[in-house]
Design a protein around this motif. Structure first.
Motif, PDB file in Angstrom:
ATOM      1  N   ASP A   1       0.607  -1.231  -0.058  1.00 40.25           N
ATOM      2  CA  ASP A   1      -0.103  -0.127  -0.014  1.00 40.25           C
ATOM      3  C   ASP A   1       0.856   1.153   0.075  1.00 40.25           C
ATOM      4  N   GLU A   2       2.205   1.136  -0.206  1.00 41.41           N
ATOM      5  CA  GLU A   2       3.031   2.356  -0.262  1.00 41.41           C
ATOM      6  C   GLU A   2       4.316   1.988  -1.233  1.00 41.41           C
TER       7      GLU A   2
ATOM      8  N   THR B   1       7.383   4.434  -3.682  1.00 39.99           N
ATOM      9  CA  THR B   1       7.894   5.828  -4.113  1.00 39.99           C
ATOM     10  C   THR B   1       8.324   5.357  -5.539  1.00 39.99           C
TER      11      THR B   1
ATOM     12  N   ARG C   1       6.453  -1.666  -6.614  1.00 39.22           N
ATOM     13  CA  ARG C   1       7.857  -1.916  -5.949  1.00 39.22           C
ATOM     14  C   ARG C   1       8.984  -2.812  -6.821  1.00 39.22           C
TER      15      ARG C   1
ATOM     16  N   THR D   1      -5.769   5.798  -4.201  1.00 43.54           N
ATOM     17  CA  THR D   1      -4.269   6.165  -4.116  1.00 43.54           C
ATOM     18  C   THR D   1      -4.184   7.504  -4.001  1.00 43.54           C
TER      19      THR D   1
ATOM     20  N   TYR E   1       1.873  11.880  -3.662  1.00 44.63           N
ATOM     21  CA  TYR E   1       2.315  12.963  -3.091  1.00 44.63           C
ATOM     22  C   TYR E   1       3.708  13.238  -3.637  1.00 44.63           C
TER      23      TYR E   1
ATOM     24  N   ARG F   1       5.477   9.873  -4.387  1.00 41.39           N
ATOM     25  CA  ARG F   1       5.088   8.912  -3.278  1.00 41.39           C
ATOM     26  C   ARG F   1       3.461   8.427  -3.501  1.00 41.39           C
TER      27      ARG F   1
ATOM     28  N   GLN G   1       0.265   6.389  -1.873  1.00 42.86           N
ATOM     29  CA  GLN G   1      -0.220   5.591  -0.724  1.00 42.86           C
ATOM     30  C   GLN G   1      -1.591   5.356  -0.987  1.00 42.86           C
TER      31      GLN G   1
ATOM     32  N   LYS H   1      -5.107   3.835   0.160  1.00 41.17           N
ATOM     33  CA  LYS H   1      -5.908   3.723   1.159  1.00 41.17           C
ATOM     34  C   LYS H   1      -7.385   3.098   0.582  1.00 41.17           C
TER      35      LYS H   1
ATOM     36  N   GLN I   1      -0.059  -0.281  10.418  1.00 39.19           N
ATOM     37  CA  GLN I   1       0.090  -0.414   8.958  1.00 39.19           C
ATOM     38  C   GLN I   1      -1.160  -0.382   8.366  1.00 39.19           C
TER      39      GLN I   1
ATOM     40  N   LYS J   1      -4.896   3.095   8.510  1.00 36.66           N
ATOM     41  CA  LYS J   1      -5.040   4.293   7.512  1.00 36.66           C
ATOM     42  C   LYS J   1      -6.294   3.698   6.510  1.00 36.66           C
TER      43      LYS J   1
END
Length: 342
Positions: free
Chosen positions: A5-6, A8, A60, A94, A97, A156, A158, A160, A233, A236
């Protein structure tokens, strides 16, 4: 596929094509004027929401995304072809940022709907060919513009999860059993804590095609708001739900303070984010098949004495599940109507 879920990544739009230096050299125009065309525009970087994706795992594996450059201009006033935009699909829910060199961040987009497109980096403009530089004092310009560079940004991502209902509870409360009974979701189920290591999604449909999306949030424990267990983790993912179904196992209903499990998780929600503690909740005691009729009646009376509205079910046996689902639909439609009225 792993639930991630994250992530960059770096994105880079395409460079514009260079302008062309060329002159007309037709049979009857041996000393014709300039004819160099412009370069094509570089490709944009566009993020697009997709309901088919549920994880950021691919980001990733690949960290750099580059759009193609525009083609250079050509003679005979021919312009270079613009490059195609690079469209990158993201799971709905998503947040994007922009990460700056000093480590600070700025929220630039929130992908909340399927098909939403956000242009993050604009492709560079193509350079002008020498046809643009002819003047009364220079009839044969021998220079053209280079294409303009594209943009490069670190982003980045993220995720949710967007769901209508969030299932909360201590580890081994029976959330996965409940979601497997009421939907087609097939989460891993076992009689030990932290069986669920990633959020599971279940979908209910009514007779009119309306969908109710349920997110089974992995087990929270005391101290989850501070990062203990798996809670920090995944807390959110509770933020985007309309309301919560808070499940407490009958095994965790004690004699002295029967509903301490509810109070503890309510406090963890408040410590993580005050707005989470204010969400509408349906409180449920599960695994009543483990209780004697006398003990079940005692717990019902305890709930009445404390002024709590609690629903009693056995997700394993199915007792009380249908009534709970009806209540979930009722709450969902009431809240949807309130949102439309607003």
């Amino acid at each position: 596929m792993r639930f991630v879920d994250e992530a960059t990544i770096t994105v880079r739009s395409g460079k514009g094509g260079n302008g062309c230096v060329a002159f007309r050299r037709e049979r009857f125009l041996p000393k014709g004027g300039p004819s160099g065309g412009d370069g094509g525009k570089g490709g944009d970087i566009i993020f697009k929401g997709s309901s088919k994706l549920l994880t950021l795992y691919d980001f990733r594996l690949k960290r750099l995304y580059e759009a193609k450059n525009g083609q250079p201009g050509m003679g005979s006033d021919c312009y270079g072809k613009a490059a195609d935009d690079l469209v990158i699909e993201l799971p709905v829910g998503t947040l994007l940022y922009e990460v700056f060199e000093d480590g600070s961040e700025k929220l630039v987009a929130d992908v909340t709907e399927d098909g939403t497109e956000i242009a993050i980096c604009k492709g560079g403009k193509g350079g002008r060919g020498n046809i643009h530089f002819k003047s009364s004092t220079n009839q044969t310009p021998r220079y053209a513009e280079d294409g303009f560079s594209g943009e490069e940004k670190r982003i980045r991502l993220q995720l949710k999860i967007i769901a209508d209902v969030g299932l909360l509870g201590l580890p081994n409360a029976g959330k996965s059993t409940f979601i497997s009974r009421v939907s087609a979701a097939k989460p891993k189920i076992a009689a030990y804590p932290f069986t669920t290591l990633t959020p599971n999604l279940g979908v209910l449909d009514d007779d009119f095609g309306t969908k109710l999306v349920i997110a089974d949030i992995p087990g929270l424990i005391e101290g989850a708001s501070e990062g203990h267990g798996l809670g920090h983790q995944f807390l959110k993912h509770v933020e985007r739900t309309r309301f919560l179904v808070h499940i407490l196992s009958a095994e965790d209903v004690g004699e002295d303070d029967p509903f301490a499990g509810f109070k503890m998780l309510d406090e963890e929600l408040r410590l993580f984010d005050d707005s989470l503690a204010e969400k509408t909740q349906i409180r449920v005691v599960n695994k009543i098949d483990l209780l004697t009729p006398e003990r079940l009646e005692e717990i019902r009376q305890d709930a009445i004495d404390e002024g709590l509205e609690i629903h009693f079910i056995s997700a394993l046996e199915g007792d009380g599940v249908e009534d709970l689902v009806k209540l979930m639909w009722k709450r969902f439609k009431e809240m949807s109507q309130e949102e439309e009225d607003e």
